[in-house]
Every structure is written in C-alpha cells, then in structure tokens.
Design a protein around this motif. Sequence first.
Motif, PDB file in Angstrom:
ATOM      1  N   ASN A 198     -32.688 -38.963 -22.271  1.00 39.90           N
ATOM      2  CA  ASN A 198     -32.812 -37.522 -22.041  1.00 39.90           C
ATOM      3  C   ASN A 198     -33.699 -36.949 -23.144  1.00 39.90           C
ATOM      4  OD1 ASN A 198     -31.012 -36.405 -24.323  1.00 39.90           O
ATOM      5  ND2 ASN A 198     -29.664 -37.881 -23.293  1.00 39.90           N
ATOM      6  N   CYS A 199     -34.437 -35.913 -22.779  1.00 42.00           N
ATOM      7  CA  CYS A 199     -35.380 -35.291 -23.734  1.00 42.00           C
ATOM      8  C   CYS A 199     -35.633 -33.865 -23.293  1.00 42.00           C
ATOM      9  CB  CYS A 199     -36.678 -36.086 -23.801  1.00 42.00           C
ATOM     10  SG  CYS A 199     -37.574 -36.129 -22.233  1.00 42.00           S
ATOM     11  N   MET A 200     -36.359 -33.133 -24.142  1.00 34.88           N
ATOM     12  CA  MET A 200     -36.679 -31.750 -23.848  1.00 34.88           C
ATOM     13  C   MET A 200     -38.057 -31.676 -23.183  1.00 34.88           C
ATOM     14  SD  MET A 200     -33.883 -30.674 -24.938  1.00 34.88           S
ATOM     15  CE  MET A 200     -34.041 -28.903 -24.774  1.00 34.88           C
ATOM     16  N   GLN A 234     -30.958 -26.216 -17.702  1.00 35.59           N
ATOM     17  CA  GLN A 234     -31.384 -25.108 -18.566  1.00 35.59           C
ATOM     18  C   GLN A 234     -30.171 -24.215 -18.803  1.00 35.59           C
ATOM     19  OE1 GLN A 234     -34.224 -22.249 -16.973  1.00 35.59           O
ATOM     20  NE2 GLN A 234     -35.310 -22.208 -18.934  1.00 35.59           N
ATOM     21  N   ASP A 240     -35.221 -23.823 -23.461  1.00 31.95           N
ATOM     22  CA  ASP A 240     -35.947 -25.049 -23.170  1.00 31.95           C
ATOM     23  C   ASP A 240     -35.201 -25.852 -22.099  1.00 31.95           C
ATOM     24  OD1 ASP A 240     -37.930 -26.857 -23.256  1.00 31.95           O
ATOM     25  OD2 ASP A 240     -37.353 -27.782 -25.151  1.00 31.95           O
ATOM     26  N   ARG A 242     -33.852 -29.321 -20.471  1.00 29.77           N
ATOM     27  CA  ARG A 242     -33.460 -30.695 -20.815  1.00 29.77           C
ATOM     28  C   ARG A 242     -33.642 -31.582 -19.579  1.00 29.77           C
ATOM     29  NH1 ARG A 242     -30.813 -33.316 -24.671  1.00 29.77           N
ATOM     30  NH2 ARG A 242     -30.394 -31.357 -25.780  1.00 29.77           N
ATOM     31  N   THR A 244     -33.030 -35.418 -17.926  1.00 27.71           N
ATOM     32  CA  THR A 244     -32.202 -36.620 -18.017  1.00 27.71           C
ATOM     33  C   THR A 244     -32.573 -37.579 -16.894  1.00 27.71           C
ATOM     34  OG1 THR A 244     -30.378 -35.305 -18.918  1.00 27.71           O
ATOM     35  CG2 THR A 244     -29.839 -37.510 -18.087  1.00 27.71           C
TER      36      THR A 244
END
Length: 262
Positions: A198-200, A234, A240, A242, A244
């Motif tokens: 997972n990241c932004m 969100q 921001d 996210r 996944t």
Amino acid sequence: MGIPIKLEKFEGPLDLLLHLIEKNKVSIYDIPIVEITDQYMEYIRHLSGETLDVMSEFLVMAATLLDIKSRMLLPPEVTEEGEEVDPRDELVQKLLEYKMYKYMSYELRDRMNEASGHYYKGPTIPAEVESYREPVDVDDLLSDVTLEKLYAVFCDIMKRQENRVDPVRSRFGRLEKEDVNLGETMRFVGQYIYQKKNCMFYEILSLRQGKQYKIVTFLTLLELMKEGRVEVEQTETFADIRLTWIGVDPEENMDELAADYE
C-alpha cells in the motif's frame, strides 16, 4: 390565328414567354395569363417536328401556365398574415432572373466584340533608353540630413520591429513532447503498488516527471480499480489517497491488460 414564330429565335420556354410579354407590351409583374397562355399554346403546335428534349421543356412550361390559369379561376389563396397569394409570383421571379441573365449576356457579348477591335503594339524602346537610370547626387540627397533626423528614423524602424513581435508567443519556451506509453506505465505502477502493498497517491506521481505522466498514471489507476486489482481509500475531502494492492501478482495477466493500451 397562328403566330409566325420560328423556334430558332428562342432558347427555351422562358425566352418565348419573355418575347410574348414584350410583344404584347404588358407588365412582367401583371401578366395577362389567359392571353399569354393562348399564344404560348399556339406556338406549341408548331413543335411537332422537334426533338423530344426540346418539346419536353416547352410542354412543362405549358402545363405550368395551364395550372396558373386554373388557379386564377378559383378563390384566391390567403397566407397566415391575411395576404392574397398570386399564382403568378413564382413565374414572375423566374422571368425576372432570366431577363437579368439574358441582358447580362448581351453586355458581355458587346464587350467581347469591342475588345476584338483593340490591337496592342509591342514595346520598341531602345535598350540604352530602357537601361538609363537617373544619376543620384549623394551630396544633394544628404544635404539636409542631420544626426537628429537619423536618430528619429532609427527609432521608427526599431519601433516597427517591436510591433511585429507577438508579446505573448515570443516569450514561450520550447515545448518538449512527452512520450508516455499507457501500457508501460500500467506495468510500472502496478508493480510499484504490489511491492509496497500500500502507498499514497502522491508517491506514484513523484516517481517520474512530466504532466503527461501524471495524466496517464491517473488513467492507469482508474483501470486497475476497474479490474479489481487496486483498492482506493480517502479519509476526508482533499486528503491524500491511499492505494492498496488487492489483486494477484501483477505479472499475471498484466501483459495482456497493458497490451490493450499500447
């Protein structure tokens, strides 16, 4: 009583009608349709030996005249504004247009005949006379020139040059074309999210430079969401996003998916 008319005098039914109107000295705006139709039909009887093309044109006009004649015997038609409709109006317009073009052709013919009587003589100027150029006296030409006048001329020329420059476009930088492949970007983004789990969203946008890359990346994420490979979250408005990874290994079927966008 027959009318001694030769077919060769007329180029069509409108030409004949115009002749009959002028012969009877009536107004083109108030055609006595009964009288003109009778004379026209008298002329039609002389067409028995003509070709089918010629006869068809005159017969169509004869049918038109008979139609107008019959409509004038009926009560007048009235428009929505309460004005009476004259059955002759359309025919009058056609005759006026034909008359205009006919007399224009006469004018062009007369001009052509007049032009055929003009003759032109070729130039016979001696070579030494043709090559003569009036000598320039530099001293006389520059007699009233001052430094102030030269400066004014210089400023005027420079001002003209500045006016030719577009004040907006001339300050544009060089536009570089960004070559971004949607299929390759899809593989790149999918592999990155899969490895991170997972990241932004901003992380992915900062991986490469260029506006085109950001647009293509956004389209890529929409497609990955559609395929059920990425989940988006969100927490609040303008926060921001996210990302996944919830799908299988991106190597599986990713080539087939990305190939559709290459």
